[in-house]
Scaffold this motif. Structure first.
Motif, PDB file in Angstrom:
ATOM      1  N   THR A   7      71.319  32.736  56.054  1.00 15.82           N
ATOM      2  CA  THR A   7      69.872  32.514  56.175  1.00 15.82           C
ATOM      3  C   THR A   7      69.089  33.676  55.564  1.00 15.82           C
ATOM      4  O   THR A   7      68.048  33.466  54.940  1.00 15.82           O
ATOM      5  N   LEU A   8      69.609  34.893  55.688  1.00 14.31           N
ATOM      6  CA  LEU A   8      68.904  36.043  55.130  1.00 14.31           C
ATOM      7  C   LEU A   8      69.049  36.096  53.606  1.00 14.31           C
ATOM      8  O   LEU A   8      68.103  36.449  52.897  1.00 14.31           O
ATOM      9  N   VAL A   9      70.214  35.724  53.117  1.00 10.23           N
ATOM     10  CA  VAL A   9      70.405  35.660  51.658  1.00 10.23           C
ATOM     11  C   VAL A   9      69.449  34.638  51.048  1.00 10.23           C
ATOM     12  O   VAL A   9      68.834  34.883  50.004  1.00 10.23           O
ATOM     13  N   LYS A  10      69.327  33.478  51.691  1.00 15.21           N
ATOM     14  CA  LYS A  10      68.428  32.435  51.189  1.00 15.21           C
ATOM     15  C   LYS A  10      66.981  32.922  51.186  1.00 15.21           C
ATOM     16  O   LYS A  10      66.242  32.709  50.216  1.00 15.21           O
ATOM     17  N   ARG A  11      66.571  33.584  52.265  1.00 17.64           N
ATOM     18  CA  ARG A  11      65.194  34.079  52.338  1.00 17.64           C
ATOM     19  C   ARG A  11      64.948  35.156  51.291  1.00 17.64           C
ATOM     20  O   ARG A  11      63.901  35.174  50.636  1.00 17.64           O
ATOM     21  N   ALA A  12      65.930  36.046  51.106  1.00 20.96           N
ATOM     22  CA  ALA A  12      65.792  37.116  50.122  1.00 20.96           C
ATOM     23  C   ALA A  12      65.699  36.558  48.705  1.00 20.96           C
ATOM     24  O   ALA A  12      64.894  37.030  47.889  1.00 20.96           O
ATOM     25  N   ARG A  25      69.154  34.604  43.269  1.00 19.91           N
ATOM     26  CA  ARG A  25      70.225  34.308  44.225  1.00 19.91           C
ATOM     27  C   ARG A  25      71.401  35.262  44.042  1.00 19.91           C
ATOM     28  O   ARG A  25      71.962  35.790  45.017  1.00 19.91           O
ATOM     29  N   LEU A  26      71.794  35.486  42.792  1.00 17.60           N
ATOM     30  CA  LEU A  26      72.894  36.412  42.513  1.00 17.60           C
ATOM     31  C   LEU A  26      72.573  37.802  43.033  1.00 17.60           C
ATOM     32  O   LEU A  26      73.407  38.447  43.678  1.00 17.60           O
ATOM     33  N   ASP A  27      71.354  38.274  42.779  1.00 17.06           N
ATOM     34  CA  ASP A  27      70.960  39.606  43.234  1.00 17.06           C
ATOM     35  C   ASP A  27      70.987  39.701  44.756  1.00 17.06           C
ATOM     36  O   ASP A  27      71.457  40.694  45.327  1.00 17.06           O
ATOM     37  N   ALA A  28      70.479  38.652  45.407  1.00 20.66           N
ATOM     38  CA  ALA A  28      70.466  38.649  46.870  1.00 20.66           C
ATOM     39  C   ALA A  28      71.886  38.714  47.432  1.00 20.66           C
ATOM     40  O   ALA A  28      72.154  39.416  48.415  1.00 20.66           O
ATOM     41  N   GLU A  29      72.802  37.994  46.802  1.00 23.10           N
ATOM     42  CA  GLU A  29      74.194  37.994  47.265  1.00 23.10           C
ATOM     43  C   GLU A  29      74.868  39.344  47.010  1.00 23.10           C
ATOM     44  O   GLU A  29      75.604  39.852  47.865  1.00 23.10           O
ATOM     45  N   LEU A  30      74.630  39.926  45.835  1.00 29.08           N
ATOM     46  CA  LEU A  30      75.230  41.227  45.517  1.00 29.08           C
ATOM     47  C   LEU A  30      74.734  42.311  46.476  1.00 29.08           C
ATOM     48  O   LEU A  30      75.512  43.170  46.912  1.00 29.08           O
ATOM     49  N   CYS A  34      76.804  44.549  49.162  1.00 34.29           N
ATOM     50  CA  CYS A  34      76.649  46.002  49.206  1.00 34.29           C
ATOM     51  C   CYS A  34      76.382  46.463  50.634  1.00 34.29           C
ATOM     52  O   CYS A  34      76.989  47.427  51.112  1.00 34.29           O
ATOM     53  N   LEU A  35      75.493  45.767  51.313  1.00 36.84           N
ATOM     54  CA  LEU A  35      75.142  46.120  52.689  1.00 36.84           C
ATOM     55  C   LEU A  35      76.355  46.081  53.612  1.00 36.84           C
ATOM     56  O   LEU A  35      76.576  46.999  54.410  1.00 36.84           O
ATOM     57  N   LEU A  36      77.161  45.022  53.476  1.00 37.88           N
ATOM     58  CA  LEU A  36      78.259  44.801  54.409  1.00 37.88           C
ATOM     59  C   LEU A  36      79.599  45.356  53.924  1.00 37.88           C
ATOM     60  O   LEU A  36      80.605  45.226  54.621  1.00 37.88           O
ATOM     61  N   GLY A  37      79.600  45.933  52.714  1.00 31.58           N
ATOM     62  CA  GLY A  37      80.835  46.515  52.194  1.00 31.58           C
ATOM     63  C   GLY A  37      81.856  45.488  51.757  1.00 31.58           C
ATOM     64  O   GLY A  37      83.064  45.760  51.783  1.00 31.58           O
ATOM     65  N   TRP A  38      81.383  44.336  51.324  1.00 26.57           N
ATOM     66  CA  TRP A  38      82.284  43.271  50.883  1.00 26.57           C
ATOM     67  C   TRP A  38      82.509  43.385  49.376  1.00 26.57           C
ATOM     68  O   TRP A  38      81.574  43.612  48.607  1.00 26.57           O
ATOM     69  N   ALA A  59      68.028  47.342  56.952  1.00 22.96           N
ATOM     70  CA  ALA A  59      68.670  47.980  55.797  1.00 22.96           C
ATOM     71  C   ALA A  59      68.653  47.048  54.586  1.00 22.96           C
ATOM     72  O   ALA A  59      68.405  47.478  53.459  1.00 22.96           O
ATOM     73  N   TYR A  60      68.896  45.781  54.831  1.00 21.30           N
ATOM     74  CA  TYR A  60      68.880  44.794  53.746  1.00 21.30           C
ATOM     75  C   TYR A  60      67.465  44.638  53.203  1.00 21.30           C
ATOM     76  O   TYR A  60      67.267  44.513  51.984  1.00 21.30           O
ATOM     77  N   ARG A  61      66.499  44.654  54.070  1.00 20.41           N
ATOM     78  CA  ARG A  61      65.102  44.546  53.641  1.00 20.41           C
ATOM     79  C   ARG A  61      64.733  45.686  52.693  1.00 20.41           C
ATOM     80  O   ARG A  61      64.021  45.477  51.704  1.00 20.41           O
ATOM     81  N   GLN A  62      65.246  46.873  52.976  1.00 22.40           N
ATOM     82  CA  GLN A  62      64.974  48.027  52.109  1.00 22.40           C
ATOM     83  C   GLN A  62      65.620  47.847  50.731  1.00 22.40           C
ATOM     84  O   GLN A  62      65.039  48.226  49.705  1.00 22.40           O
ATOM     85  N   LEU A  63      66.813  47.263  50.711  1.00 25.56           N
ATOM     86  CA  LEU A  63      67.476  47.005  49.431  1.00 25.56           C
ATOM     87  C   LEU A  63      66.669  45.991  48.612  1.00 25.56           C
ATOM     88  O   LEU A  63      66.498  46.155  47.393  1.00 25.56           O
ATOM     89  N   ILE A  64      66.195  44.951  49.264  1.00 25.16           N
ATOM     90  CA  ILE A  64      65.401  43.926  48.582  1.00 25.16           C
ATOM     91  C   ILE A  64      64.086  44.516  48.072  1.00 25.16           C
ATOM     92  O   ILE A  64      63.632  44.185  46.957  1.00 25.16           O
ATOM     93  N   LYS A  65      63.480  45.395  48.835  1.00 29.56           N
ATOM     94  CA  LYS A  65      62.237  46.044  48.397  1.00 29.56           C
ATOM     95  C   LYS A  65      62.460  46.828  47.109  1.00 29.56           C
ATOM     96  O   LYS A  65      61.613  46.815  46.209  1.00 29.56           O
ATOM     97  N   ARG A  66      63.583  47.511  47.018  1.00 26.42           N
ATOM     98  CA  ARG A  66      63.899  48.260  45.798  1.00 26.42           C
ATOM     99  C   ARG A  66      64.058  47.319  44.614  1.00 26.42           C
ATOM    100  O   ARG A  66      63.594  47.602  43.504  1.00 26.42           O
ATOM    101  N   ARG A  67      64.697  46.171  44.849  1.00 26.15           N
ATOM    102  CA  ARG A  67      64.888  45.198  43.753  1.00 26.15           C
ATOM    103  C   ARG A  67      63.555  44.589  43.337  1.00 26.15           C
ATOM    104  O   ARG A  67      63.312  44.366  42.139  1.00 26.15           O
TER     105      ARG A  67
END
Length: 284
Positions: A7-12, A25-30, A34-38, A59-67
């Motif tokens: 749900t968060l990937v879709k929103r991002a 979508r690709l950026d949101a997944e990458l 990164c966040l979860l270490g996968w 933490a994910y919100r901060q990554l999306i803000k940078r993007r």
């Protein structure tokens, strides 16, 4: 609301799309990986319903803000895949691009066809080291590997990548091949080839990637010209120079190679059909 991975990937991805970010979508997944270490985006679909803590969501919100601000995903995650290998990247180095894989592919083909027992290859303007390290991993022949860069910070990244991939490369701080001793079987390079006035450069590239690795001068071919003449003197007989160049530069770089003394000059197109790589040989 309780956020899960999917749900968060879709929103991002919706947010990134609204802000005009390419491949949202690709950026949101990458960034989620990164966040979860996968290591693989497949995990997003196998663990799609994994709940996220409030700390993870922030933490994910901060990554999306940078993007959203245009910062490249590779700089946010600190890595980029190239020729199937993963490389560390920082703002000190150019982000490896798919079209540069053609330079590696053609160089490896030519090196494998050479009859010399021991080869010496140098990558000029190595940046992250992705070109020389990929060649070292793919060549499967007795060879010595060298790389130069004018930036000490870039060399530090390249050294780390060589250690990560278990490759023995001698890194040298130099302006192209100035002061580099010895003769080489091949010189390979993805040098700066953008003219100062070129308006086709994406804003995120101009804002975040190192200008010293991008811009070559008023014409865009100044660095290639210097490198071609330096390389001819540094190559062994039957050796070659392989260089990536920009759109619309094929005639200019061919002329440069001819004036430098190279023969049997070949130009190769990338997957989009654009002239991308030039190779010139030094006659015996």
């Amino acid at each position: 609301m309780k956020w899960t991975v999917m749900t968060l990937v879709k929103r991002a991805s919706e947010i990134l799309s609204e802000r005009g970010i390419p491949s949202p979508r690709l950026d949101a997944e990458l960034l989620m990986c990164c966040l979860l270490g996968w290591d693989n985006r497949v995990k997003i679909y196998t663990a799609y319903d994994r709940p996220l803590s409030a700390e993870e969501v922030e933490a994910y919100r901060q990554l999306i803000k940078r993007r959203v601000k245009g910062e490249p995903v590779a700089y946010i995650t600190g890595e980029k895949e190239f020729f199937g290998f993963r490389f560390k990247v920082t703002p000190a180095v150019l982000i490896p691009r798919p079209e540069t894989e053609l330079l590696v592919e053609k160089s490896v083909e030519l090196l494998k066809s050479m009859s010399k027992e021991t080869l010496k290859i140098v990558d000029v303007g190595t940046g992250s080291g992705c070109i020389i390290i990929s060649i070292a991993k793919l060549l499967k022949k007795d060879a010595e590997f060298f790389a130069t860069d004018i930036s000490r910070k870039a060399l530090d990244v390249a050294v780390e990548n060589a250690e990560l991939h278990g490759c023995k490369v001698r890194f040298l701080k130099a302006d192209l091949l100035e002061g580099v001793e010895g003769k080489f079987s091949a010189v390979v390079s993805n040098p700066p080839y953008i003219a100062y006035s070129d308006r086709r450069v994406e804003s995120s590239v101009k804002m975040f990637e190192p200008s010293v690795a991008l811009y070559a001068g008023k014409k865009g071919t100044e660095v290639i010209e210097r490198l071609a003449f330096q390389s001819f003197d540094k190559l062994e007989p039957e050796g070659f120079l392989a260089v990536e160049f920009g759109e619309g530069q094929s005639e200019k770089v061919r002329d440069i190679f001819e004036r430098a003394g190279f023969s049997t000059i070949k130009i190769f197109k990338d997957l989009s059909g654009k002239d991308r790589i030039i190779v010139g040989f030094k006659k015996e």
